[in-house]
Write an enzyme that holds these catalytic residues in place. Structure first.
Site, PDB file in Angstrom:
ATOM      1  N   GLU A 174       2.202  -3.603   6.018  1.00  0.00           N
ATOM      2  CA  GLU A 174       1.893  -4.903   5.440  1.00  0.00           C
ATOM      3  C   GLU A 174       3.387  -5.653   5.237  1.00  0.00           C
ATOM      4  O   GLU A 174       3.413  -7.118   5.436  1.00  0.00           O
ATOM      5  CB  GLU A 174       1.303  -4.620   4.259  1.00  0.00           C
ATOM      6  CG  GLU A 174      -0.348  -4.411   4.402  1.00  0.00           C
ATOM      7  CD  GLU A 174      -0.524  -3.161   4.846  1.00  0.00           C
ATOM      8  OE1 GLU A 174       0.382  -2.187   4.935  1.00  0.00           O
ATOM      9  OE2 GLU A 174      -2.004  -2.655   4.968  1.00  0.00           O
TER      10      GLU A 174
ATOM     11  N   HIS B 178      -7.475   0.833  -4.674  1.00  0.00           N
ATOM     12  CA  HIS B 178      -8.173  -0.322  -3.979  1.00  0.00           C
ATOM     13  C   HIS B 178      -8.936  -1.374  -4.716  1.00  0.00           C
ATOM     14  O   HIS B 178      -9.704  -2.114  -4.047  1.00  0.00           O
ATOM     15  CB  HIS B 178      -9.357   0.655  -2.930  1.00  0.00           C
ATOM     16  CG  HIS B 178      -8.667   1.146  -1.646  1.00  0.00           C
ATOM     17  ND1 HIS B 178      -7.529   1.717  -1.773  1.00  0.00           N
ATOM     18  CD2 HIS B 178      -8.941   0.830  -0.425  1.00  0.00           C
ATOM     19  CE1 HIS B 178      -7.225   2.254  -0.383  1.00  0.00           C
ATOM     20  NE2 HIS B 178      -7.996   1.596   0.401  1.00  0.00           N
TER      21      HIS B 178
END
Ligand SMILES: Cc1ncc(C[n+]2csc(CCOP(=O)(O)OP(=O)(O)O)c2C)c(N)n1
Ligand SMILES: Cc1ncc(C[n+]2csc(CCOP(=O)(O)OP(=O)(O)O)c2C)c(N)n1
Ligand SMILES: [Mg+2]
Ligand SMILES: [Mg+2]
Lengths: 334, 365, 334, 365
Positions: free
Chosen positions: C68, C137
Site C-alpha cells: 500500500e 480491520h
C-alpha cells in the site's frame, strides 16, 4: 502538585529530565531498554540519551537503522513478552511510516488477545513544530492519534513534568505515546533530586486565576503563561491549566475551573479540525454549558501544511498574541 | 552469515520415531477436520467476519512446530488456525473464538484472524499482511535479551510465519534487515502457497522463481522445504532451528505449499484451474504420511479410521463446547481488556478461561 | 438536491454506482487509471471494478502486490506529473501502512512545492466496520485523517451520492479521500442514467424535520433515518443531514437547521475523542450557541478497539437505538 | 532481467568533449560554492530549519544528470541542493528558498529539504527518508503511461536518488518491487556516502559490503560508479540510462561517494576520524577533474581562476537576490497553494516567480 519552586531546587534541562527518568527506571528495572536512531553511539540526535550507552551498554541502548515501522514493531513484540521498551522516534513526524505498528498493534493487542498480551511500551520523541522544518517534519501527532483508544498520551511542558510523567510512562503496563518538543529540550526548570512520579490524568494548574480558563497541552502552555502575564497587566487574571496528559484527559479540573471563570479558551498546537481542542471544547459544553458565559474559543495552528518560512510558520502556530486575542473575545473585551 | 545452498546445507535428521509421525498425522488430521467444520459453521453463519482456512498447508505448521521447542515463540498471519492447533491450543477455545463466544481464546474479541495463546507461546494471529514480522523480530529480541541481559531462560528461537503475499510489504524488509544487523534468532518462514488472494506470486513479487535472493539481500541463509511432506518440513526445520538456536541468528525458509480452498469463504477462484488444485490434492500431505505409515507397517486401515474418528469427535466436542459457551456481555465486557491499568471507563483485564489449563494438557493427550 | 425518486429512475447497487463513476470518467479522460490490489484480474475484491479490465485493459486497470505504501506513493508521483490516479485500498484499514505517503505527500505537495506540483488523486475503499472484522480491520479513518489540511474527504451514504461525489472527486485537482463501506456496497438506490456531479461541501438533507437536527456522515446516515422514522411515530420530527463531505464541511446547512430546531445530535462511526463529531459539535456551539436549547449530543463508536463478537461489535457501533436515546435526551424527553 | 556484473557490463562511452567536461567542472564548482555560502548564511541565521549540504558529493548529481535528457524526471531526498542546481535551477531561487523568501523555488514554503522545479523536471526534495522512492516509481509510471496510453512524448527514464540510509526503509523495498513487476523505467541511484547521520552503513544495513544483493532481490541489474570522479559517474550512467530508456526497465546504481561536512549543521562528527575525511578530500572530484583538464591542456590556471570567480559571482548574486526578495506575507500567502481548487479559507495557487523563466536559460550559459 506543581514543581517545587523553592530556591534550593536544582534547575536542569528538559532533556536532562528525560534522561534522568529513563536512567533511573533502567537502573530500577532491567527489563527497560532504549532503542532508536542514533540513541547510542551518537549520544542521541538531540542529546537526550547522552551518556546512557556508557552506563547501560549496547544491549540496552540500541541504535537502529532508519526503519521506524520495523523497530516500533520490534518494541511491541518485545513488550508482548514482558520487556519494557522505550522506543525513541527522532521526531514523531517519522512515526507516520510506523503508523500501522503503533496504532494497530500497540493499543489493541491486549484487547485482540482477550487480555493475554499487553504492551508496556513507551514511544517518545519530538512532536510539533521544530522551528522551520516544513510540512513533513512538523507534525503535532496528537491531532491524529488522540482519536485512538487503548493508549495513553502524555505531553509535558516543563522539565519537572517531563521527568515525573516519563517515569510513570515507563512503569505503565499499557502503551504510552510521550510527546516532547525539540523547542523545549534546552528549557531549564526546577527538578528535585528526590524521586517522584506524576500520575496520568491529572492536570496541573500552572497559573491560578478567576477570570478566564485557558487549557493547553505541551509547548503552547508557555505561550498561555506569557499571554496570562500580559493580560494580568491589564487586570485580567487567567487560570492556565496544563492538561499534561491527553489520554486520559483530566476534564474534571477543566470543568471546575470553567465553572468558576465562565470563560474558556483552548490552545492546541495541532490543526483545528477534529483536534484535541475540539474535544476539550465539546466536553466543556457537554459538562458545563450552563456555566459558560460565552462560547469556547479555540486557538490552534492554522489549517494549512506547515510552511518553512519563519514569518509564515510563526503566523501559523499558536502564540501569546493569538491567545490574548482569544481571551479578550471570550470575555467580550474585543 | 553466508548464503547457503538449500540442496546441500542440511543433512536428513535421524529417522523419526513412528510414534512421533503418528502424532503429526493426527495433528494434521485434526487441523483438516477443524477447518472442514469451520467452513461448515461459516456457511451456517455461526462464524462471522473473514475466515481463512488452512486446508492443504497442514504440513507446514505441524512440521515446523514439531521441530521447535514448546517455549519457542510462534507468530503468524491471519490464516492462523493451523498454527494455533499445531501449537497445542485446544480446539474448543479456537472454535469458540470463531463463534465469538466468551470462552474463545481471545474471549470473542479477536476472531478467526486474531488467535492468541499465551500458554503455548503463540503470539497471534495478525491480520495486517506483513505486520507480524516486526513483532516476530521483537519476540526474538526479547528471548535474546532475557538470555543475555536478564540472564534467565534457555536460548530460544522465534518462528515467524508469513504468506508469500507479505514478501511485498515494507514491514518484512525492515524486519529482516533488523534481524540481520541486530543478530536476532528469528526464522522467517514463508508459506509459499503461490497466491495472495487472486494474485499469482509471479505477478506480484519480483524474483518469485528464486526467493533465495530475498534472503541474500539480508545476508541470511536460505532454506527450502516441500510443504506437502511433513517429514521433509520437519527435517529441514530441525536443522535450521538447531543452527539458529546455537548461532542466535536469523534465517529464511521457503516452504512450498498450496491451499486447496479459496482465499477466504467468498472466493470464486477464477485465477487458477481445477486441474491445478487437483494436482496438489493428489499429493496431499495427510494422505502421503498415512500411506507411508501404512507401508512401513506402523499404521493400518483400522487404526487410521480410529484416528479419523477421534479427530472428528474432538472437533465435534469443540463445536458443542463453543455452542454452549456464553456470548460476551456488552455491559460487562466491552470496556474490559482495553488496558491493564484501569482508568476512566476502562475496567480490568482478565485472562481467558483457556489460560487456566496446564501447559501441554492437550498436546500430549 | 436529493436523489430523484421518480419511479422511473433505475435502481442500482452502490458498487455499480462507484463503477459507473469510474468508468464514465475513464472514458472521458484518458489520464484516469485505477490501481490497487485485485482490481483487475480478480474483478475487484468486492467487485466494484468488475468488468473494467475488459473495457480499459491492463494499462489502465492495474493489479498491485500488497504494497500500500508503495502504490499509494506511485499514484502520488504519477499525479504530480498530471495523471489522475484512482488508488483503491481494499480497506482503508490498510491505509495505515501507507500513512506517510497519503498524509505527508498527497495533501502537502502543492504547498511544499510553492504551487508547482499538485496531486489530483483519489484514494478510495471500504471504511469503517465491515461486519465482525476485528480491531485491525475496522478503522473509521475519518477519525484520524480529517485533522489534516490539504485534502478533501467524501463519505457518501447512497448510490446516488456515491456516483455524483466520485465523479467530482476524480475531476478534482486536489487529493480526495473517498470513504466507502463494505456494508453498503450491495445497497440499491435510484441513480439516473443522465450524467450528474455532486459538488463537495454541500450537505444533503435526507429527511426534513423541525424538532431536532441529526447530523451524520456515511453509513450511519441510514441508522439516523431509521431512528427518525421511529421517532416520527412518536411525533418527533427529526431533520437528518447527511454531510456527504467532511472536508469541506458544510457547516452552514447544519447551523441553519440547528437554528430552526434548537437541538442537535451528531452521529459518527469513529471513536469519540477528537472526532468529526467533536468538530461538528464544537463548530455548532461556536456558531449557534444562542440557538441551542440543550447541549449537542454525540453518538460515536464506543472508545474501545473494535471487537470481533457480533454482540460486542453491535454494542460498540452507532445504531438507531442509541440515536433515539440521544435525540430524546437532547430534547429533554429522557 | 538478469544480474549484471558491474565490472564488465558497461563499456566506456566515447571520449567526452572538453567543452562538456568544462561545463561539469563549473557545475560542480557552482554547487560547492553555493554550499559553502549556504553554511555561512546558516551560521549567520539567515537560513533556518535543518540544512544538509552536498559538499563532496557533487560528482554524483552532476555526472548522473549530465547523462540524462533534460526532460527525464529527477527526484531526490532532503540533501537536494546539488541535484537542483545540477538540473539547472538558478541559484538565486535556491538560495531565496533557504532564506524563506517569496522568490524562492517554493516561495519560501518548502525550505532547504523541499526544493522543486517544474521547469527542469525536478520533482523535489523529500525529507522523509525513503519516501521519495515510491514517488519516483510513480514518475516512471507516468512517463510510460504518457507514452503508451496517451501516445505522447518520447521515452523517458526517471532518476530517483536516495541516500544509503534509505536502504532500510520499507518504502524503498516496495518501490523497487513495484518497479520490477510493473516494468517501470526508474533508476534507483544510491549515493552511498557511507553514513546515515552517525550510523556507518555496516551498522544499519545488512550486506552493506555488497549492495548488488539488494538489486538482485528484485531482479534488477546492478551498477556501480566511483562518485569521486564525475567522468566515471557519467560513463556508467550514460550506459545505464540508454539501456533503461530502451528497455523501459528499472535498474539499481550504487555511487560510492562521501560527504565532507557533518550530516546537518549541528553534527559533532564523532563517528568518523579526521583522517578518513582528509583521505576523501585528497581525492576531491573537483580537483580531480580540474587536474585532468589542465593535464590535457583544456584548462589552465588562469581559466580555472576565472571559473572560480564566475561561480563566486553567481552565488554572490544569488545571495544578494535572495536578500532582497520579499518575505512571504502571512495575510496573503498562508492560505494559498494549499489546494488548486479554492474553497473555504483557501485561496488560489500560483507558480513561483522562477516558473516564468525560459527552460534552459541558465543551464546553457
Ligand atoms: C496491509 C494489508 N493489505 C491487504 C490486506 C488484505 N489481504 C488479506 S490476506 C491477503 C492476501 C495475502 O496473501 P498471502 O500473504 O500469500 O497469504 P495466504 O492468503 O496465501 O495465506 C490480502 C491482500 C491485508 N490484510 N493487509
Ligand atoms: C523516516 C525518517 N526517519 C528519520 C529521519 C531523520 N533523518 C534525516 S536524514 C537521516 C539520515 C539519512 O541518511 P542517508 O539516507 O544516508 O542520507 P545522507 O544524509 O547520507 O545524504 C535521518 C535519520 C527522516 N528524515 N525520515
Ligand atoms: Mg499465499
Ligand atoms: Mg548517507
Amino acid at each position: 502538585m506543581s514543581a517545587a519552586t523553592a530556591t534550593t531546587t536544582r534547575q536542569i534541562q528538559f532533556r536532562e529530565a528525560l534522561r534522568e527518568a529513563m536512567s533511573e527506571e533502567m537502573r530500577r528495572d532491567p527489563r527497560v531498554f532504549l532503542m532508536g536512531e542514533e540513541v547510542a553511539q551518537y549520544q542521541g540526535a538531540y542529546k537526550v540519551s547522552q551518556g546512557m550507552l556508557e552506563e547501560f551498554g549496547p544491549r540496552r541502548i540500541i541504535d537502529t537503522p532508519i526503519s521506524e515501522n520495523g523497530f516500533a514493531g520490534l518494541g511491541i513484540g518485545a513488550a508482548m513478552m514482558g520487556l519494557r521498551p522505550i522506543i525513541e522516534f527522532m521526531s514523531w513526524s517519522f512515526s507516520l511510516v510506523a503508523a500501522d505498528q503503533i496504532l494497530n498493534n500497540a493499543p489493541k493487542m491486549l484487547y485482540m488477545s482477550g487480555g493475554q498480551f499487553g504492551c508496556p511500551i513507551v514511544f517518545r520523541g519530538n512532536d510539533g513544530a521544530g522551528g522551520q522544518l516544513g510540512s513533513t517534519h512538523s507534525w503535532a501527532v496528537e491531532g491524529l492519534f488522540s482519536n485512538v483508544p487503548g493508549l495513553r498520551i502524555a505531553i509535558p511542558s516543563t522539565p519537572y513534568d517531563a521527568k515525573g510523567l516519563l517515569k510513570t510512562a515507563i512503569r505503565c503496563d499499557d502503551p504510552v505515546f510521550f510527546l516532547e518538543s525539540e523547542r523545549m529540550l534546552g528549557n531549564k526548570g526546577p527538578v528535585p533530586e528526590e524521586e517522584y512520579l506524576i500520575p496520568f490524568g491529572v492536570a496541573d494548574i500552572k497559573r491560578a486565576g478567576a477570570d478566564c480558563t485557558i487549557v493547553s497541552f505541551g509547548r503552547p502552555v508557555h505561550f498561555c503563561l506569557e499571554a496570562a502575564e500580559k493580560l494580568a497587566a491589564e487586570g485580567i487574571e487567567c487560570e492556565v491549566i496544563d492538561g499534561r496528559t491527553i489520554r486520559p484527559l483530566d476534564i474534571d479540573t477543566i470543568i471546575e475551573s470553567v465553572k468558576k471563570t465562565g470563560y474558556c479558551v483552548v490552545v492546541d498546537q495541532s490543526w483545528p479540525f477534529g483536534s484535541v481542542a475540539s474535544e476539550v471544547a465539546a466536553q466543556v459544553y457537554e459538562r458545563a454549558m450552563d456555566y459558560l458565559d460565552n462560547r469556547v474559543y479555540r486557538v490552534c495552528s492554522d489549517d494549512v501544511p506547515a510552511p518553512y518560512s519563519k514569518a509564515l510558520e510563526q503566523a501559523m502556530l499558536p502564540h501569546a498574541g493569538k491567545i490574548i486575542e482569544a481571551v479578550k473575545k471570550a470575555m467580550y473585551l474585543a | 552469515m553466508t548464503m547457503t545452498d538449500p540442496k546441500t546445507a542440511l543433512q536428513p535428521v535421524d529417522r523419526v520415531e513412528p510414534r512421533t509421525r503418528l502424532k503429526w498425522l493426527r495433528d494434521m488430521m485434526l487441523i483438516r477436520e477443524f477447518e472442514l467444520r469451520t467452513m461448515q459453521a461459516y456457511q451456517e453463519a455461526k462464524i462471522g467476519g473473514f475466515c481463512h482456512v488452512y486446508i492443504g498447508q497442514e504440513a507446514c505448521a505441524v512440521g515446523c512446530i514439531a521441530a521447535a521447542n514448546p517455549d519457542d515463540p510462534v507468530i503468524t498471519a491471519y490464516r492462523d488456525h493451523g498454527h494455533a492447533l499445531a501449537r497445542g491450543m485446544e480446539p474448543r477455545y479456537a472454535m469458540a473464538e470463531m463463534f465469538g463466544k466468551s470462552g474463545g481464546c481471545a474471549k470473542g474479541k479477536g476472531g478467526s484472524m486474531h488467535f492468541f495463546d499465551q500458554r503455548t507461546h503463540f503470539y497471534g494471529g495478525h491480520a495486517i499482511v506483513g505486520g507480524q514480522t516486526p513483532l516476530g523480530v521483537g519476540l526474538a529480541f526479547a528471548t535474546r535479551y532475557e538470555n543475555e541481559v536478564l540472564e534467565q531462560g534457555a536460548k530460544r528461537i522465534t518462528l515467524c510465519f508469513l504468506g508469500d503475499g507479505a514478501l511485498n510489504q515494507g514491514a518484512l524488509h525492515e524486519a529482516m534487515n533488523l534481524a540481520s544487523v541486530l543478530e536476532l534468532p528469528c526464522l522467517f518462514i514463508v508459506e509459499n502457497n503461490r497466491y495472495s488472494m487472486g494474485t499469482a506470486i509471479e505477478r506480484g513479487t519480483a524474483m518469485a522463481h528464486d526467493l533465495s535472493t530475498k534472503a541474500a539481500a539480508y545476508g541470511m541463509p536460505y532454506y527450502q522445504a516441500d510443504g506437502m511432506d511433513v517429514c521433509a518440513v520437519y527435517n529441514v526445520m530441525k536443522r535450521v532451528i538447531d543452527r539458529a538456536r546455537a548461532e542466535q541468528a536469523p534465517a529464511f525458509v521457503e516452504i512450498k505449499t498450496y491451499r486447496y480452498k479459496g482465499h477466504s469463504m467468498s472466493d470464486p477462484q477464477k485465477y487458477r484451474s481445477k486441474d491445478e488444485v487437483a494436482e496438489y490434492e493428489a499429493n496431499d500431505p495427510i494422505r502421503r504420511l498415512a500411506d507411508a505409515l501404512i507401508a512401513s507397517g506402523d499404521l493400518d486401515e483400522k487404526a487410521f479410521r480410529a484416528l479419523s474418528q477421534s479427530v472428528r469427535d474432538e472437533v465435534r466436542d469443540a463445536i458443542a463446547w463453543a455452542e454452549q459457551s456464553p456470548e460476551p456481555d456488552p455491559a460487562a465486557d466491552l470496556y474490559r481488556d482495553v488496558v491493564r491499568e484501569p482508568f476512566g471507563p476502562y475496567g480490568p483485564t482478565t485472562p481467558p478461561e483457556m489460560c487456566g489449563h496446564e501447559p501441554g494438557a492437550v498436546a500430549e493427550e
